[in-house]
Every structure is written in structure tokens, then in C-alpha cells.
Design a protein around this motif. Structure first.
Motif, PDB file in Angstrom:
ATOM      1  N   LEU A  39      -5.606   0.449   7.503  1.00 41.65           N
ATOM      2  CA  LEU A  39      -4.421  -0.410   7.503  1.00 41.65           C
ATOM      3  C   LEU A  39      -4.734  -1.905   7.458  1.00 41.65           C
ATOM      4  O   LEU A  39      -4.168  -2.626   6.637  1.00 41.65           O
ATOM      5  CB  LEU A  39      -3.550  -0.074   8.716  1.00 41.65           C
ATOM      6  CG  LEU A  39      -2.345  -0.998   8.916  1.00 41.65           C
ATOM      7  CD1 LEU A  39      -1.271  -0.651   7.899  1.00 41.65           C
ATOM      8  CD2 LEU A  39      -1.791  -0.877  10.331  1.00 41.65           C
ATOM      9  N   LEU A 272       2.347  -0.318   6.787  1.00 41.15           N
ATOM     10  CA  LEU A 272       2.302   0.970   7.488  1.00 41.15           C
ATOM     11  C   LEU A 272       2.851   2.077   6.600  1.00 41.15           C
ATOM     12  O   LEU A 272       2.303   3.181   6.531  1.00 41.15           O
ATOM     13  CB  LEU A 272       3.137   0.892   8.774  1.00 41.15           C
ATOM     14  CG  LEU A 272       2.493   0.187   9.971  1.00 41.15           C
ATOM     15  CD1 LEU A 272       3.543  -0.120  11.026  1.00 41.15           C
ATOM     16  CD2 LEU A 272       1.392   1.067  10.564  1.00 41.15           C
ATOM     17  N   ARG A 275       0.496   3.045   3.756  1.00 43.12           N
ATOM     18  CA  ARG A 275      -0.650   3.742   4.344  1.00 43.12           C
ATOM     19  C   ARG A 275      -0.260   5.180   4.688  1.00 43.12           C
ATOM     20  O   ARG A 275      -0.970   6.137   4.394  1.00 43.12           O
ATOM     21  CB  ARG A 275      -1.066   2.976   5.603  1.00 43.12           C
ATOM     22  CG  ARG A 275      -2.418   3.288   6.157  1.00 43.12           C
ATOM     23  CD  ARG A 275      -3.541   2.829   5.263  1.00 43.12           C
ATOM     24  NE  ARG A 275      -4.028   3.946   4.460  1.00 43.12           N
ATOM     25  CZ  ARG A 275      -4.611   3.811   3.275  1.00 43.12           C
ATOM     26  NH1 ARG A 275      -4.760   2.626   2.736  1.00 43.12           N
ATOM     27  NH2 ARG A 275      -5.029   4.861   2.617  1.00 43.12           N
TER      28      ARG A 275
END
Ligand SMILES: Nc1ncnc2c1ncn2[C@@H]1O[C@H](COP(=O)(O)OP(=O)(O)OP(=O)(O)O)[C@@H](O)[C@H]1O
Ligand SMILES: [Mg+2]
Lengths: 316, 258
Positions: A39, A272, A275
Motif C-alpha cells: 500500500l 486502499l 490495493r
């Protein structure tokens, strides 16, 4: 509650729940640790890109800088015997130069940032391939202060985290502060919203943009170093395609591609989300070669949602 | 005698082969409203952009209160007390009213942090609300509202209140009543009078000659980059001014028609 960050956040939660239910391993400590390791690397670049997009410009050379910076640093340290601290400083100066060249050409000569940074992508990637003759460098086997600083790891219970997460959190807080609460953020938004109006009020628009190009390049180089130290190797093709992935994170989070409206919280959510999607669709069994289709569809759906919300807000 | 505030001498400005300003000289005194008139493309906007530091002039001198100055940026013009409301640009639509009002002159805490200094958000909002009240914008506007949600007239009022805020010596308005409704137009004209009464000098560019006779003390007419006439409002009339602008002798034409 119509804000773009918020709708992105809701979708992120939905995605996490769906993936979590579909595959028990998705929310396992090991998988979460994995996601958290990747991340920060794209997320850190996305922070710079958010500020740049808010000021009305963007940078396609970040993926190439992500590749070149560690290649140069490790070549200097491994082949020329330069002290790693000095080599890192040289890498930093390299990133600053690339950002400066981007910024100066865009603002002073007036060529669109799309064209300037597209050319820079080719130059930087080409340089990385040429100086390495296309081969990955031999692996980096000297732990030390800088490796710990950028890519050290630690365990919390069953979770394994990297120091890069701290970098991402720290830089995120800084970026939120700058964009929302500092004088500079007011200038950045104003420049992207109506450059002439900002200039007429004495805002040094060109200087701000040049500094943002520099910041973005430096962040891309930092992310590249973090990644190279984490896997103990530098490759000239590292970061290929990252520019588009990063821009996707930023716009999925709700920052306008046209400038003026930027949200760091949205970008964090966007980082986020991308990912989680990349990780989740592999776990739930989508064939590897098909997964860009899913990523593309989800990004498109997010953008349509933002556009509809925007329209609604304008109407009411 | 009223003191001279701004004097321009022999300003020249070309854009490539277009000579937008050929030889422009004028003087602005304390507490007077001067109307700058001229047809489309006469060079009015170019002249005021030169004074407000949007671009450098090719030749000529600018004096502020008798002192020769060089204005190389909009910031320098503002620091000399020259506030300009431009014809084409004034506000950033994605920012709130309050943030627009203080753009470039944000109130901050911890000043030593430079551009990283935190905005004094409470002060920003309070000052903005007070200002909005003072300008008397018809509808009640929220200082936190985005400018993109305002009407053209409301935006103009915001731009004007901003110039007022910093109580500049010289206020330049480039076609401020364009696209405004009746009520808002009167608001702008009232504002011009207020500024004059407070001792400021106003340079007003407009195509509406009726407005000129309502608020101006003096008229300056430009044609093709040059200043071709200068008259006090008390000594002239509508027809004369119109013929000065177009370059045709309208009053002679009218006589012939009778
Ligand atoms: N940035 C520029 N580049 C090239 N030419 C310009 C530029 N700005 C103005 N001009 C030219 O200079 C001349 C004067 O323009 P200016 O904008 O000063 O006219 P104006 O008197 O304000 O007209 P209007 O009443 O239509 O606003 C015009 O011929 C215009 O085309
Ligand atoms: Mg004009």
C-alpha cells in the motif's frame, strides 16, 4: 454525505466485506500484512499526485522515477563504492532535477503536463534501462540504518508491518494539513480552479506548480527506494505502469482530473481500494490474466458514480 | 488641491504585431472617479492590466503618489495599493467565498511557517461574514458556500467586496456591471460612490455611458491604443462622448438630420 470521499469510503467497506465473505483468507493477518506492505509504495506517490492534480497538472513520469532512483542509488553504492548515504543524496538530487525540469517546461514554456511528463517517462525509463543494460542489479545485501529507516519491519501480534507504513501515515497527515489547513493548500486549490484569478491575487502560481512537480518526483523516488530495499533489489523496469494506477487511485478517491478539487482522504481510500481489489480478485479466483478487466470496470463505475453525485449536487 | 495618486506616462505595449497601447498617459487624483471609455479592442483592459501587474509594459513610466515605480507582478501592484477587478477573471469557483475573499492575503497563525502556516479559519470566516454584511448583498450568503454555486452578479459583488476589504488607494473596475441585474448594477454604482467618498480613487471601465454620467467626475476616451480625449463630466454631454468613442462626429450628423 454527498462528498466524493464518503461515497468512495462506503464502496471500500462494501468491497472489503464482499472479499472477506468470499474468501476467508482475505482478512487473515498474513494477507492484511501483505496488502499493508504494498500500500505505501503507490500510496506515497498518490499523495503527491493528488496535490499536483488539484493544482491542475499531472505527472506521467512517476513510475519511471520509481524505477530509476533506486537503480542509480544502488549502482553508485555497489559498483562505484559510494557510501550509501551519499548515494541516497544523489538519488534525491536526481529526483529534484527531474521534477524541476518537468515543472519549468510546463509553466515557463507552456507545454501541457501530459506531453512533458510523457516525454520524461520515456527519457527516465530509457535511462534506467540503458545504465543497467536492461538487467536487474545484484541483490542488496547490506542492512543498515537507511534500510531499517525505509523498509524495516516489525510485528504486532500476528501482523507484520513495514516502516514504510509509518512514512505513508506521516506523509498523509502532512498532505491533509497542507491541502486543507495551510495557506499553501488554499493557493493550490485556487490555481487549479482558476489560475488567472489566483495570479491576479498575487499567488505565485508557477512557483507553486514547480514545487509540486518536485515533490511528486521526490515522493516517487522515495517510494522506489522503499520498494527496492524491501525486496533487496533494484530493477530497471520496476514501477512500469504505476503512473496510471496512481492516477486511478487519486480520481477514484474523488479528486477532479480538471483541477481545483482535491481530497487526500479520498486518495487514501482510493489507494486502499485499488490495493484491495488487486489482492481480492486474485483470492476469489479471477484468473490472473483477466484481472485488469475487473480493475478497469470498478474504476469506471466509481468515476460514473462521482460524476452523477456531482451532477446532483449542482442541481440541488 | 486634490493630490495626484497615479500617473501614467507614455505607456506602450504590443502583443506581437498588435500595438495594443501606443502612447497612453493619464493622471488619477485622490477621491475622484475616472471613467475609461472606448470601443471593443481600444486597449482599455490592456492599460489596466499593465497597471495591475498582469504583464510588464514595453515602455513608459508609472508614478504612484509622485514616486516612480516599476510594477512587475500583481503582488507588487497590490502592495502599492492598487486593487483590480478584472473583466474576465476574478474568483476561483471551487473555493468558498471566505477563501476567495482572502486569496493571496490569508490570515494565518504561526506566520513564521511561511506558505505552510495554518489558516486562521475562525478569523477568515468572521471577517468574511462581516464583509458580506457590509457590502449589503441582497441575499444572505454563507461565507463557507462555494463560489461555483453563486450567480454572476453575486460573484461580482464578492470580487468588489474583496477590493473594498483591502481599502486600496486605487480601485480599478473593468466592466463591473456586465451581466448584472438592475439591483446589482445599482449596488456596484453605489459602491463606487462610497469608495470615492472615502477618499479612494476609482478607475471605471464601462460601455454604459449612462453609468458614467451617474458616477464619474472625469472621462478619458481611448481609441486604437491611444488616449484621444479627456473631459470633465460637468462640461460634456452624452452625444459628445459617444462621438468621441466612435470617432464619428455624431452631433454634426444629428444637426444635418434635423
Ligand atoms: N494577451 C493578448 N495577446 C494578443 N493580443 C491581445 C492580448 N490582449 C489584448 N490583445 C489585443 O489588444 C487589443 C486591445 O485589447 P483590450 O483587451 O485592451 O481591449 P478593450 O479596450 O479592453 O476591449 P473590450 O471593450 O472589448 O474589453 C485588441 O486588439 C486585442 O485583440
Ligand atoms: Mg476589456
Amino acid at each position: 454525505m454527498r462528498s466524493p470521499q464518503f461515497s468512495s469510503f462506503v464502496i471500500l467497506v462494501v468491497l472489503l466485506v464482499v472479499f472477506g465473505v468470499a474468501d476467508g483468507n482475505f482478512l487473515s493477518p498474513l494477507n492484511i500484512s501483505n496488502m499493508m506492505a504494498f500500500l505505501p509504495e503507490l500510496g506515497i506517490i498518490a499523495l503527491g499526485m493528488t496535490l499536483l492534480l488539484t493544482a491542475g497538472e499531472f505527472d506521467l513520469s512517476v513510475g519511471a522515477v520509481f524505477g530509476l532512483a533506486p537503480v542509480v542509488v544502488m549502482l553508485l553504492a555497489q559498483n562505484a563504492g559510494v557510501d550509501i548515504g551519499v548515494a541516497l543524496l544523489a538519488g534525491l538530487l536526481l529526483c529534484i532535477s527531474i521534477g524541476t525540469i518537468n515543472g519549468v517546461i510546463v509553466t515557463k514554456i507552456g507545454i501541457s503536463s501530459f506531453l512533458v511528463t510523457l516525454s520524461m517517462l520515456l527519457i527516465v525509463r530509457g535511462a534506467a534501462l540503458y545504465i543497467t543494460q536492461g538487467f536487474p542489479l545484484k541483490s542488496w545485501d547490506q542492512p543498515g540504518f537507511f534500510v531499517t529507516l525505509l523498509a524495516g519491519s516489525f510485528n504486532i501480534g500476528a501482523f507484520r508491518f513495514y516502516t514504510s507504513l509509518w512514512w505513508f501515515i506521516g506523509l498523509s497527515l502532512l498532505a491533509v494539513y497542507v491541502l486543507r489547513y495551510a495557506k499553501l493548500g488554499n493557493w493550490i486549490s485556487a490555481i487549479g480552479s482558476n489560475r488567472n484569478a489566483a495570479v491576479a491575487r498575487g499567488v505565485p502560481a508557477d512557483a507553486v506548480k514547480i514545487w509540486l512537480f518536485i515533490a511528486t518526483s521526490v515522493l516517487a523516488g522515495l517510494a522506489g527506494m522503499i520498494s527496492a530495499f524491501r525486496i533487496s533489489a533494484a530493477s530497471p523496469v520496476a514501477g512500469t505502469g504505476y503512473e496510471l494506477e496512481v492516477i486511478a487511485m487519486v480520481v477514484v478517491g474523488g479528486t477532479a482530473l480538471t483541477g481545483g478539487r482535491g481530497t487526500i482522504l479520498g486518495t487514501i481510500v482510493g489507494a486502499l481500494m485499488l490495493r484491495a481489489i488487486r489482492n481480492g480478485i486474485v483470492l476469489v479466483g479471477v484468473p490472473g490474466l483477466a484481472y485488469n478487466i475487473f480493475v478497469g470496470v470498478i474504476i469506471l463505475a466509481m468515476l460514473i458514480l462521482h460524476a452523477l453525485l456531482q451532477k446532483n449536487a449542482a442541481r440541488s | 488641491m486634490m493630490q495626484e495618486v497615479l500617473r501614467l506616462q507614455g505607456l506602450q505595449k504590443s502583443f506581437g504585431s498588435v500595438r495594443a497601447l501606443k502612447n497612453a498617459s493619464l493622471t488619477l487624483k485622490e477621491g475622484e472617479v475616472v471613467a475609461l471609455l472606448g470601443d471593443n479592442g481600444a486597449g482599455k483592459s490592456t492599460l489596466i492590466k499593465a497597471i495591475s501587474g498582469v504583464f510588464p509594459i514595453d515602455r513608459g513610466d508609472i508614478y504612484v503618489r509622485g514616486e516612480k515605480v516599476s510594477i512587475r507582478s500583481t503582488r507588487e501592484a497590490m502592495d502599492l495599493g492598487i486593487e483590480t477587478i478584472h473583466q474576465d477573471t476574478s474568483l476561483a469557483p471551487d473555493l468558498s467565498i471566505a477563501r476567495n475573499l482572502f486569496l493571496g492575503r490569508e490570515p494565518v497563525n504561526l506566520k513564521w511557517l511561511g506558505v505552510f502556516a495554518p489558516l486562521d479559519l475562525a478569523k477568515l470566516r468572521d471577517a468574511a461574514s462581516a464583509l458580506l454584511k457590509r457590502v449589503g448583498i441582497s441575499k444572505k450568503l454563507d461565507a463557507d458556500a462555494l463560489v461555483s454555486t453563486l450567480s454572476g452578479g453575486e460573484r461580482q459583488s464578492i470580487a468588489i467586496s474583496r477590493a473594498m476589504q483591502f481599502a486600496a488607494k486605487v480601485i480599478i473596475l473593468d466592466e463591473p456591471t456586465n451581466n448584472l441585474g438592475v439591483e446589482e448594477t445599482h449596488g456596484v454604482l453605489r459602491f463606487v460612490k462610497e469608495m470615492r467618498d472615502a477618499g479612494h480613487s476609482v478607475l471605471l471601465i464601462t460601455h454604459n455611458i449612462h453609468h458614467v454620467f451617474e458616477v464619474a467626475d472625469r472621462i478619458i476616451v481611448m481609441r486604437r491604443g491611444e488616449i484621444v480625449a479627456e473631459q470633465t463630466v460637468a462640461d460634456t454631454d452624452l452625444l459628445t462622448v459617444e462621438s468621441l468613442i466612435t470617432g464619428a462626429d455624431l452631433s454634426a450628423l444629428m444637426k444635418r438630420a434635423q
